[in-house]
Design a protein around this motif. Structure first.
Motif, PDB file in Angstrom:
ATOM      1  N   ALA A 186       0.838  -1.196   0.000  1.00 50.97           N
ATOM      2  CA  ALA A 186       0.000   0.000   0.000  1.00 50.97           C
ATOM      3  C   ALA A 186       0.874   1.248   0.000  1.00 50.97           C
ATOM      4  CB  ALA A 186      -0.927  -0.003   1.216  1.00 50.97           C
ATOM      5  N   MET A 187       1.941   1.222   0.795  1.00 54.68           N
ATOM      6  CA  MET A 187       2.872   2.361   0.838  1.00 54.68           C
ATOM      7  C   MET A 187       3.568   2.538  -0.515  1.00 54.68           C
ATOM      8  SD  MET A 187       4.543   1.773   4.622  1.00 54.68           S
ATOM      9  CE  MET A 187       5.748   3.099   4.456  1.00 54.68           C
ATOM     10  N   TYR A 188       3.920   1.423  -1.140  1.00 57.29           N
ATOM     11  CA  TYR A 188       4.617   1.503  -2.432  1.00 57.29           C
ATOM     12  C   TYR A 188       3.726   2.152  -3.495  1.00 57.29           C
ATOM     13  CZ  TYR A 188       6.331   0.024  -6.991  1.00 57.29           C
ATOM     14  OH  TYR A 188       6.740   0.022  -8.298  1.00 57.29           O
ATOM     15  N   PHE A 189       2.505   1.656  -3.643  1.00 62.64           N
ATOM     16  CA  PHE A 189       1.628   2.205  -4.671  1.00 62.64           C
ATOM     17  C   PHE A 189       1.194   3.633  -4.329  1.00 62.64           C
ATOM     18  CE2 PHE A 189       1.206  -2.246  -5.981  1.00 62.64           C
ATOM     19  CZ  PHE A 189       1.290  -2.107  -7.352  1.00 62.64           C
ATOM     20  N   ALA A 190       1.047   3.944  -3.040  1.00 61.49           N
ATOM     21  CA  ALA A 190       0.743   5.316  -2.648  1.00 61.49           C
ATOM     22  C   ALA A 190       1.906   6.242  -3.001  1.00 61.49           C
ATOM     23  CB  ALA A 190       0.442   5.383  -1.155  1.00 61.49           C
ATOM     24  N   SER A 191       3.136   5.758  -2.810  1.00 58.78           N
ATOM     25  CA  SER A 191       4.319   6.550  -3.171  1.00 58.78           C
ATOM     26  C   SER A 191       4.368   6.797  -4.672  1.00 58.78           C
ATOM     27  CB  SER A 191       5.595   5.828  -2.722  1.00 58.78           C
ATOM     28  OG  SER A 191       5.635   5.678  -1.324  1.00 58.78           O
ATOM     29  N   GLU A 192       4.023   5.759  -5.453  1.00 64.13           N
ATOM     30  CA  GLU A 192       3.984   5.924  -6.902  1.00 64.13           C
ATOM     31  C   GLU A 192       2.931   6.967  -7.299  1.00 64.13           C
ATOM     32  OE1 GLU A 192       5.910   3.977  -9.444  1.00 64.13           O
ATOM     33  OE2 GLU A 192       7.049   4.087  -7.571  1.00 64.13           O
ATOM     34  N   ALA A 193       1.804   6.946  -6.627  1.00 64.22           N
ATOM     35  CA  ALA A 193       0.749   7.925  -6.912  1.00 64.22           C
ATOM     36  C   ALA A 193       1.213   9.338  -6.584  1.00 64.22           C
ATOM     37  CB  ALA A 193      -0.508   7.585  -6.117  1.00 64.22           C
ATOM     38  N   LEU A 194       1.909   9.490  -5.465  1.00 62.02           N
ATOM     39  CA  LEU A 194       2.379  10.811  -5.043  1.00 62.02           C
ATOM     40  C   LEU A 194       3.504  11.321  -5.938  1.00 62.02           C
ATOM     41  CD1 LEU A 194       2.303  10.307  -1.177  1.00 62.02           C
ATOM     42  CD2 LEU A 194       0.832  11.820  -2.530  1.00 62.02           C
ATOM     43  N   ALA A 195       4.298  10.417  -6.475  1.00 63.51           N
ATOM     44  CA  ALA A 195       5.355  10.835  -7.397  1.00 63.51           C
ATOM     45  C   ALA A 195       4.759  11.460  -8.652  1.00 63.51           C
ATOM     46  CB  ALA A 195       6.228   9.639  -7.765  1.00 63.51           C
ATOM     47  N   LEU A 196       3.581  10.995  -9.030  1.00 66.51           N
ATOM     48  CA  LEU A 196       2.903  11.527 -10.213  1.00 66.51           C
ATOM     49  C   LEU A 196       2.078  12.764  -9.893  1.00 66.51           C
ATOM     50  CD1 LEU A 196       1.769   8.051 -11.529  1.00 66.51           C
ATOM     51  CD2 LEU A 196       3.319   9.578 -12.763  1.00 66.51           C
ATOM     52  N   ASN A 197       1.537  12.812  -8.678  1.00 72.85           N
ATOM     53  CA  ASN A 197       0.713  13.951  -8.259  1.00 72.85           C
ATOM     54  C   ASN A 197       0.898  14.167  -6.758  1.00 72.85           C
ATOM     55  OD1 ASN A 197      -1.178  15.911  -7.745  1.00 72.85           O
ATOM     56  ND2 ASN A 197      -2.955  14.588  -8.036  1.00 72.85           N
ATOM     57  N   PRO A 198       1.780  15.087  -6.378  1.00 75.23           N
ATOM     58  CA  PRO A 198       2.050  15.331  -4.950  1.00 75.23           C
ATOM     59  C   PRO A 198       0.845  15.831  -4.164  1.00 75.23           C
ATOM     60  CG  PRO A 198       3.769  16.288  -6.339  1.00 75.23           C
ATOM     61  CD  PRO A 198       2.650  15.886  -7.246  1.00 75.23           C
ATOM     62  N   ASP A 199      -0.224  16.243  -4.855  1.00 72.16           N
ATOM     63  CA  ASP A 199      -1.419  16.751  -4.178  1.00 72.16           C
ATOM     64  C   ASP A 199      -2.501  15.683  -3.998  1.00 72.16           C
ATOM     65  OD1 ASP A 199      -0.352  19.354  -4.023  1.00 72.16           O
ATOM     66  OD2 ASP A 199      -0.995  19.781  -6.081  1.00 72.16           O
ATOM     67  N   ASN A 200      -2.183  14.437  -4.291  1.00 74.43           N
ATOM     68  CA  ASN A 200      -3.163  13.356  -4.172  1.00 74.43           C
ATOM     69  C   ASN A 200      -3.338  13.002  -2.688  1.00 74.43           C
ATOM     70  OD1 ASN A 200      -4.573  10.898  -4.180  1.00 74.43           O
ATOM     71  ND2 ASN A 200      -3.635  10.240  -6.102  1.00 74.43           N
ATOM     72  N   GLU A 201      -4.333  13.617  -2.042  1.00 74.14           N
ATOM     73  CA  GLU A 201      -4.518  13.437  -0.602  1.00 74.14           C
ATOM     74  C   GLU A 201      -4.951  12.022  -0.238  1.00 74.14           C
ATOM     75  OE1 GLU A 201      -7.082  16.474   0.999  1.00 74.14           O
ATOM     76  OE2 GLU A 201      -5.366  17.812   1.318  1.00 74.14           O
ATOM     77  N   ASN A 202      -5.671  11.375  -1.137  1.00 75.89           N
ATOM     78  CA  ASN A 202      -6.059   9.986  -0.880  1.00 75.89           C
ATOM     79  C   ASN A 202      -4.826   9.099  -0.767  1.00 75.89           C
ATOM     80  OD1 ASN A 202      -6.873   7.121  -2.324  1.00 75.89           O
ATOM     81  ND2 ASN A 202      -8.433   7.861  -0.916  1.00 75.89           N
ATOM     82  N   ALA A 203      -3.871   9.298  -1.672  1.00 76.29           N
ATOM     83  CA  ALA A 203      -2.620   8.535  -1.614  1.00 76.29           C
ATOM     84  C   ALA A 203      -1.836   8.872  -0.351  1.00 76.29           C
ATOM     85  CB  ALA A 203      -1.772   8.820  -2.854  1.00 76.29           C
ATOM     86  N   MET A 204      -1.839  10.149   0.038  1.00 73.97           N
ATOM     87  CA  MET A 204      -1.154  10.544   1.273  1.00 73.97           C
ATOM     88  C   MET A 204      -1.739   9.813   2.477  1.00 73.97           C
ATOM     89  SD  MET A 204      -0.861  14.684   0.961  1.00 73.97           S
ATOM     90  CE  MET A 204      -0.489  15.486  -0.607  1.00 73.97           C
ATOM     91  N   SER A 205      -3.069   9.765   2.541  1.00 77.21           N
ATOM     92  CA  SER A 205      -3.724   9.146   3.692  1.00 77.21           C
ATOM     93  C   SER A 205      -3.452   7.648   3.752  1.00 77.21           C
ATOM     94  CB  SER A 205      -5.231   9.416   3.660  1.00 77.21           C
ATOM     95  OG  SER A 205      -5.867   8.725   2.593  1.00 77.21           O
ATOM     96  N   VAL A 206      -3.422   6.988   2.583  1.00 79.19           N
ATOM     97  CA  VAL A 206      -3.113   5.555   2.569  1.00 79.19           C
ATOM     98  C   VAL A 206      -1.675   5.322   3.020  1.00 79.19           C
ATOM     99  CG1 VAL A 206      -2.923   3.492   1.136  1.00 79.19           C
ATOM    100  CG2 VAL A 206      -4.791   5.079   0.756  1.00 79.19           C
ATOM    101  N   PHE A 207      -0.752   6.152   2.533  1.00 78.17           N
ATOM    102  CA  PHE A 207       0.649   6.008   2.947  1.00 78.17           C
ATOM    103  C   PHE A 207       0.777   6.164   4.457  1.00 78.17           C
ATOM    104  CE2 PHE A 207       4.871   7.472   3.979  1.00 78.17           C
ATOM    105  CZ  PHE A 207       5.696   6.702   3.180  1.00 78.17           C
ATOM    106  N   VAL A 208       0.155   7.194   5.014  1.00 80.24           N
ATOM    107  CA  VAL A 208       0.242   7.446   6.457  1.00 80.24           C
ATOM    108  C   VAL A 208      -0.365   6.295   7.250  1.00 80.24           C
ATOM    109  CG1 VAL A 208      -0.618   8.911   8.326  1.00 80.24           C
ATOM    110  CG2 VAL A 208       0.341   9.949   6.261  1.00 80.24           C
ATOM    111  N   ALA A 209      -1.577   5.889   6.883  1.00 81.87           N
ATOM    112  CA  ALA A 209      -2.267   4.826   7.617  1.00 81.87           C
ATOM    113  C   ALA A 209      -1.505   3.504   7.529  1.00 81.87           C
ATOM    114  CB  ALA A 209      -3.685   4.661   7.081  1.00 81.87           C
ATOM    115  N   ALA A 210      -1.046   3.159   6.329  1.00 80.16           N
ATOM    116  CA  ALA A 210      -0.311   1.903   6.145  1.00 80.16           C
ATOM    117  C   ALA A 210       1.009   1.937   6.895  1.00 80.16           C
ATOM    118  CB  ALA A 210      -0.080   1.650   4.661  1.00 80.16           C
ATOM    119  N   ASN A 211       1.664   3.086   6.910  1.00 80.14           N
ATOM    120  CA  ASN A 211       2.944   3.216   7.605  1.00 80.14           C
ATOM    121  C   ASN A 211       2.770   3.047   9.110  1.00 80.14           C
ATOM    122  OD1 ASN A 211       5.703   3.659   7.845  1.00 80.14           O
ATOM    123  ND2 ASN A 211       5.507   5.888   7.848  1.00 80.14           N
TER     124      ASN A 211
END
Length: 347
Positions: free
Chosen positions: A201-226
């Protein structure tokens, strides 16, 4: 009995990971019917462990029959072949990309979509590769014009939610995180089964953020999974994210209160009490009145959560942040805090 089971599992794991045995099995795919059945059984049992050897054979074979047999074997492995093939896809020759794209389409799992869409949207890819990718995406039911950051975030959520359709079968309590090395090609990193979903989950969220740093959904998944990964490791080492420069609590606050509220909302919906408390802790450090009163207001919802400590912490955060404001559910704040005082903090 426990020792016997442990020895059996260790022996099974060693057999599955034995490179010599895997290569012998691949050679047997072109043998007699009995040899082919034996080879297919071994390779299917090996699952994703067999993918690097099969991919190497596919890349280096000039025999169309061998290529077809290997591709059929990859399709037989199904879900467990998706992640390693997805990692390998961008690094292959044009002909191999076409074969692997078709293979991912035949396997039919949607978490191959990020790797396929990335090839489709790469302007340097050949028309033949893009055509094969378009067909594969059509077979798995994904629009080739989909936003790649959003698609990565969707897959990140699937892993965090523990969807069995995306999680390969563990072997000996271990799953694999795949990396590409120019010399060794597909390289596996062992990940404890308990935290594999969170790591991916962290890996794919990181990939999403690399493409769009403003993707808050990806940020929340990264934080929660971490946060959950750190909690579930229980002293085991994580070779993928074990050396992050900051603590999980730091990431929970650095992304701001909007992301912390998304984490809290996710925790409440899934009934994860510990994650809810961690999200409230982050909100207590970062949230202002304006952020707490906007959106879905999960902190207000937390005051109705079954766990009393979550109720108390939510009420305390609201009282300290909005001491004089009136809002939906504000009538519960004082009674909850009074209850916490009366109980002396006992839950």
């Amino acid at each position: 009995a426990a020792r016997l089971e442990s020895r059996f599992e260790t022996g099974r794991t060693n057999l599955i990971r034995n490179a010599v045995r895997l290569n012998e099995s691949i050679e047997l795919l072109n043998g007699t019917t009995r040899q082919r059945i034996l080879a297919e059984k071994r390779l299917k049992e090996a699952g994703e462990y067999a993918v690097p050897a099969l991919l190497h054979t596919l890349q280096n074979s000039n025999d169309s029959h061998t290529a077809r047999t290997v591709r059929e074997m990859l399709v037989t492995i199904k879900r467990d072949a998706v992640l390693p093939l997805s990692v390998a896809l961008p690094h292959l020759s044009t002909s191999s990309k076409i074969l692997i794209a078709k293979t991912l389409g035949d396997i039919g799992y949607q978490h191959a979509a990020p790797a396929l869409i990335a090839r489709m949207q790469d302007g340097e890819e050949s028309p033949a590769v893009r055509h094969a990718v378009a067909q594969a995406l059509s077979r798995i039911g994904v629009d080739h014009e989909s936003n790649l950051s959003l698609i990565n975030a969707v897959v990140a959520n699937q892993f965090f939610d523990g969807h069995q359709s995306v999680i390969p079968q563990p072997v000996g309590g271990t799953n694999l995180f795949w990396k590409w090395d120019t010399q060794e090609q597909l390289v596996p990193l062992d990940v404890p089964e308990e935290v594999f979903a969170e790591v991916m989950a962290m890996y794919f969220a990181s990939e999403a953020l690399a493409l769009n740093p403003d993707n808050e959904n990806a940020m929340s998944v990264f934080v929660a999974a971490n946060l959950k990964r750190d909690r579930e490791l229980r002293g085991q080492h994580d070779y993928v994210y074990g050396d992050l420069p900051h603590s999980p609590e730091f990431y929970a606050t650095v992304f701001g209160p909007n992301v912390a509220q998304l984490v809290l909302s996710s925790a409440l919906s899934r009934g994860d009490t510990t994650l809810a408390l961690e999200a409230i802790s982050a909100l207590s450090e970062t949230a202002g009145a304006e952020s707490l009163l906007s959106g879905e207001k999960p902190l207000m919802t937390a005051m109705y959560y079954p766990d009393r400590r979550v109720q108390y912490e939510a009420a305390l955060t609201l009282a300290s942040t909005l001491p004089t404001s009136s809002f939906t559910g504000s009538y519960r704040v004082v009674p909850l805090l009074a209850s916490a005082v009366r109980s002396g903090g006992e839950l």
